[in-house]
Design a protein around this motif. Structure first.
Motif, PDB file in Angstrom:
ATOM      1  N   ALA A  24      -2.014   5.037   1.565  1.00  0.00           N
ATOM      2  CA  ALA A  24      -1.869   6.384   1.018  1.00  0.00           C
ATOM      3  C   ALA A  24      -2.840   7.347   1.680  1.00  0.00           C
ATOM      4  CB  ALA A  24      -2.106   6.365  -0.490  1.00  0.00           C
ATOM      5  N   SER A  25      -2.384   8.554   1.875  1.00  0.00           N
ATOM      6  CA  SER A  25      -3.247   9.591   2.411  1.00  0.00           C
ATOM      7  C   SER A  25      -2.807  10.934   1.848  1.00  0.00           C
ATOM      8  CB  SER A  25      -3.190   9.622   3.943  1.00  0.00           C
ATOM      9  OG  SER A  25      -1.878   9.894   4.374  1.00  0.00           O
ATOM     10  N   GLY A  26      -3.757  11.859   1.789  1.00  0.00           N
ATOM     11  CA  GLY A  26      -3.438  13.195   1.317  1.00  0.00           C
ATOM     12  C   GLY A  26      -3.208  13.305  -0.171  1.00  0.00           C
ATOM     13  N   LEU A  27      -3.638  12.316  -0.926  1.00  0.00           N
ATOM     14  CA  LEU A  27      -3.555  12.372  -2.376  1.00  0.00           C
ATOM     15  C   LEU A  27      -4.752  11.649  -2.959  1.00  0.00           C
ATOM     16  CD1 LEU A  27      -1.115   9.676  -3.728  1.00  0.00           C
ATOM     17  CD2 LEU A  27      -1.319  10.061  -1.299  1.00  0.00           C
ATOM     18  N   ARG A  28      -5.088  12.001  -4.193  1.00  0.00           N
ATOM     19  CA  ARG A  28      -6.191  11.322  -4.865  1.00  0.00           C
ATOM     20  C   ARG A  28      -5.680   9.994  -5.390  1.00  0.00           C
ATOM     21  NH1 ARG A  28      -9.298  14.686  -9.176  1.00  0.00           N
ATOM     22  NH2 ARG A  28     -10.556  12.784  -9.095  1.00  0.00           N
ATOM     23  N   PHE A  29      -5.752   9.004  -4.551  1.00  0.00           N
ATOM     24  CA  PHE A  29      -5.079   7.728  -4.781  1.00  0.00           C
ATOM     25  C   PHE A  29      -5.413   7.142  -6.141  1.00  0.00           C
ATOM     26  CE2 PHE A  29      -2.823   4.059  -3.485  1.00  0.00           C
ATOM     27  CZ  PHE A  29      -3.541   2.935  -3.863  1.00  0.00           C
ATOM     28  N   SER A  30      -6.657   7.210  -6.541  1.00  0.00           N
ATOM     29  CA  SER A  30      -7.083   6.550  -7.775  1.00  0.00           C
ATOM     30  C   SER A  30      -6.501   7.190  -9.021  1.00  0.00           C
ATOM     31  CB  SER A  30      -8.609   6.539  -7.876  1.00  0.00           C
ATOM     32  OG  SER A  30      -9.101   7.858  -7.928  1.00  0.00           O
ATOM     33  N   THR A  31      -5.899   8.351  -8.898  1.00  0.00           N
ATOM     34  CA  THR A  31      -5.298   9.019 -10.054  1.00  0.00           C
ATOM     35  C   THR A  31      -3.796   8.749 -10.171  1.00  0.00           C
ATOM     36  OG1 THR A  31      -4.790  11.089  -8.895  1.00  0.00           O
ATOM     37  CG2 THR A  31      -6.999  10.872  -9.868  1.00  0.00           C
ATOM     38  N   TYR A  32      -3.262   7.994  -9.238  1.00  0.00           N
ATOM     39  CA  TYR A  32      -1.828   7.724  -9.213  1.00  0.00           C
ATOM     40  C   TYR A  32      -1.497   6.307  -9.651  1.00  0.00           C
ATOM     41  CZ  TYR A  32      -0.691  12.057  -6.873  1.00  0.00           C
ATOM     42  OH  TYR A  32      -0.504  13.392  -6.587  1.00  0.00           O
ATOM     43  N   ARG A  33      -0.476   6.187 -10.456  1.00  0.00           N
ATOM     44  CA  ARG A  33       0.143   4.887 -10.685  1.00  0.00           C
ATOM     45  C   ARG A  33       0.955   4.548  -9.433  1.00  0.00           C
ATOM     46  NH1 ARG A  33       0.988   2.621 -15.630  1.00  0.00           N
ATOM     47  NH2 ARG A  33       3.108   1.996 -15.036  1.00  0.00           N
ATOM     48  N   MET A  34       0.935   3.296  -9.061  1.00  0.00           N
ATOM     49  CA  MET A  34       1.637   2.869  -7.857  1.00  0.00           C
ATOM     50  C   MET A  34       2.763   1.906  -8.214  1.00  0.00           C
ATOM     51  SD  MET A  34       0.200   4.562  -5.482  1.00  0.00           S
ATOM     52  CE  MET A  34       1.045   3.780  -4.103  1.00  0.00           C
ATOM     53  N   TYR A  35       3.824   2.008  -7.447  1.00  0.00           N
ATOM     54  CA  TYR A  35       5.024   1.219  -7.711  1.00  0.00           C
ATOM     55  C   TYR A  35       5.546   0.632  -6.406  1.00  0.00           C
ATOM     56  CZ  TYR A  35       5.045   4.231 -11.860  1.00  0.00           C
ATOM     57  OH  TYR A  35       4.707   4.910 -13.003  1.00  0.00           O
ATOM     58  N   TRP A  36       6.214  -0.501  -6.538  1.00  0.00           N
ATOM     59  CA  TRP A  36       7.049  -1.038  -5.470  1.00  0.00           C
ATOM     60  C   TRP A  36       8.474  -1.119  -5.993  1.00  0.00           C
ATOM     61  CZ3 TRP A  36       5.827  -1.729  -0.491  1.00  0.00           C
ATOM     62  CH2 TRP A  36       4.478  -1.786  -0.146  1.00  0.00           C
ATOM     63  N   PHE A  37       9.380  -0.568  -5.222  1.00  0.00           N
ATOM     64  CA  PHE A  37      10.808  -0.658  -5.502  1.00  0.00           C
ATOM     65  C   PHE A  37      11.460  -1.396  -4.345  1.00  0.00           C
ATOM     66  CE2 PHE A  37      11.647   2.345  -9.007  1.00  0.00           C
ATOM     67  CZ  PHE A  37      10.426   3.002  -9.084  1.00  0.00           C
ATOM     68  N   ARG A  38      12.689  -1.796  -4.551  1.00  0.00           N
ATOM     69  CA  ARG A  38      13.466  -2.337  -3.438  1.00  0.00           C
ATOM     70  C   ARG A  38      14.907  -1.887  -3.573  1.00  0.00           C
ATOM     71  NH1 ARG A  38      13.676  -8.880  -4.717  1.00  0.00           N
ATOM     72  NH2 ARG A  38      15.397  -8.824  -6.223  1.00  0.00           N
ATOM     73  N   GLN A  39      15.570  -1.845  -2.449  1.00  0.00           N
ATOM     74  CA  GLN A  39      16.989  -1.517  -2.439  1.00  0.00           C
ATOM     75  C   GLN A  39      17.725  -2.530  -1.582  1.00  0.00           C
ATOM     76  OE1 GLN A  39      17.950   2.541  -1.423  1.00  0.00           O
ATOM     77  NE2 GLN A  39      19.906   2.371  -2.496  1.00  0.00           N
ATOM     78  N   ILE A  40      18.536  -3.309  -2.261  1.00  0.00           N
ATOM     79  CA  ILE A  40      19.402  -4.271  -1.589  1.00  0.00           C
ATOM     80  C   ILE A  40      20.622  -3.523  -1.085  1.00  0.00           C
ATOM     81  CG2 ILE A  40      20.803  -6.334  -1.940  1.00  0.00           C
ATOM     82  CD1 ILE A  40      18.733  -7.137  -4.114  1.00  0.00           C
ATOM     83  N   LEU A  41      21.095  -3.906   0.079  1.00  0.00           N
ATOM     84  CA  LEU A  41      22.227  -3.224   0.700  1.00  0.00           C
ATOM     85  C   LEU A  41      23.400  -3.126  -0.258  1.00  0.00           C
ATOM     86  CD1 LEU A  41      23.073  -1.949   3.394  1.00  0.00           C
ATOM     87  CD2 LEU A  41      24.075  -4.167   4.003  1.00  0.00           C
ATOM     88  N   GLY A  42      23.856  -1.904  -0.491  1.00  0.00           N
ATOM     89  CA  GLY A  42      25.003  -1.694  -1.354  1.00  0.00           C
ATOM     90  C   GLY A  42      24.679  -1.572  -2.823  1.00  0.00           C
ATOM     91  N   LYS A  43      23.389  -1.685  -3.149  1.00  0.00           N
ATOM     92  CA  LYS A  43      22.994  -1.595  -4.552  1.00  0.00           C
ATOM     93  C   LYS A  43      22.003  -0.454  -4.758  1.00  0.00           C
ATOM     94  CE  LYS A  43      23.722  -6.479  -5.628  1.00  0.00           C
ATOM     95  NZ  LYS A  43      23.145  -7.682  -6.259  1.00  0.00           N
TER      96      LYS A  43
END
Length: 122
Positions: A24-43
Motif C-alpha cells: 500500500a502507498s499513498g494512504l494511512r495504511f494503519s487506519t484501513y481494514r484490509m481485504y482479499w477477494f478473488r474472482q473465479i473466471l465466469g463468477k
C-alpha cells in the motif's frame, strides 16, 4: 496512482503454498481494514479474508478456513495472504482492497488493487 499493488501469484500444483502480498502507498495504511477477494473466471468476485486495522481480528470465508491466513504489517504497509493446501478450485484472480469503514461491501471499497493470477493445477 496505484494505491494497492498485489504480487506473489503464479502457477502451482495442488497441495502447494503461495504467499500473496499487497503493498500500500499513498494512504494511512494503519487506519484501513484490509481485504482479499478473488474472482473465479465466469463468477462474481467473492470475499476471501479480512483483517482489522491492528491485525488483531481476522475473518475468513468458509472455503478457505484452516488453509489461508491473512496478516498485515503496519510498519511496512503490507497486507499478506498465506495460502496453503491449494486446490484447483482456488484458481482465480486475487485482489486486495482497503476501506477505512467497517461493514463495507465489495462494491463500495475505497481502494482496489489490479489483482494477481493464481492458478492451481491438479
Amino acid at each position: 496512482q496505484e494505491h494497492l499493488v498485489e504480487s506473489g501469484g503464479g502457477l502451482v500444483q495442488a497441495g502447494d503454498s503461495l504467499r500473496l502480498s499487497c503493498a500500500a502507498s499513498g494512504l494511512r495504511f494503519s487506519t484501513y481494514r484490509m481485504y482479499w477477494f478473488r474472482q473465479i473466471l465466469g463468477k462474481e468476485r467473492e470475499l476471501v479474508a479480512a483483517i482489522d486495522r491492528s491485525g488483531g481480528r481476522t475473518d475468513y470465508a468458509d472455503f478457505v478456513k484452516g488453509r489461508f491466513t491473512i496478516s498485515r504489517d503496519n510498519y511496512q504497509n503490507v497486507a499478506s495472504l498465506q495460502m496453503n493446501s491449494l486446490k484447483p478450485e482456488d484458481t482465480a484472480v486475487y485482489y486486495c482492497a482497503a476501506d477505512v469503514l467497517d461493514g463495507v461491501t465489495a462494491g463500495d471499497m475505497e481502494y482496489w488493487g489490479k489483482g494477481t493470477q493464481v492458478t492451481v493445477s491438479s
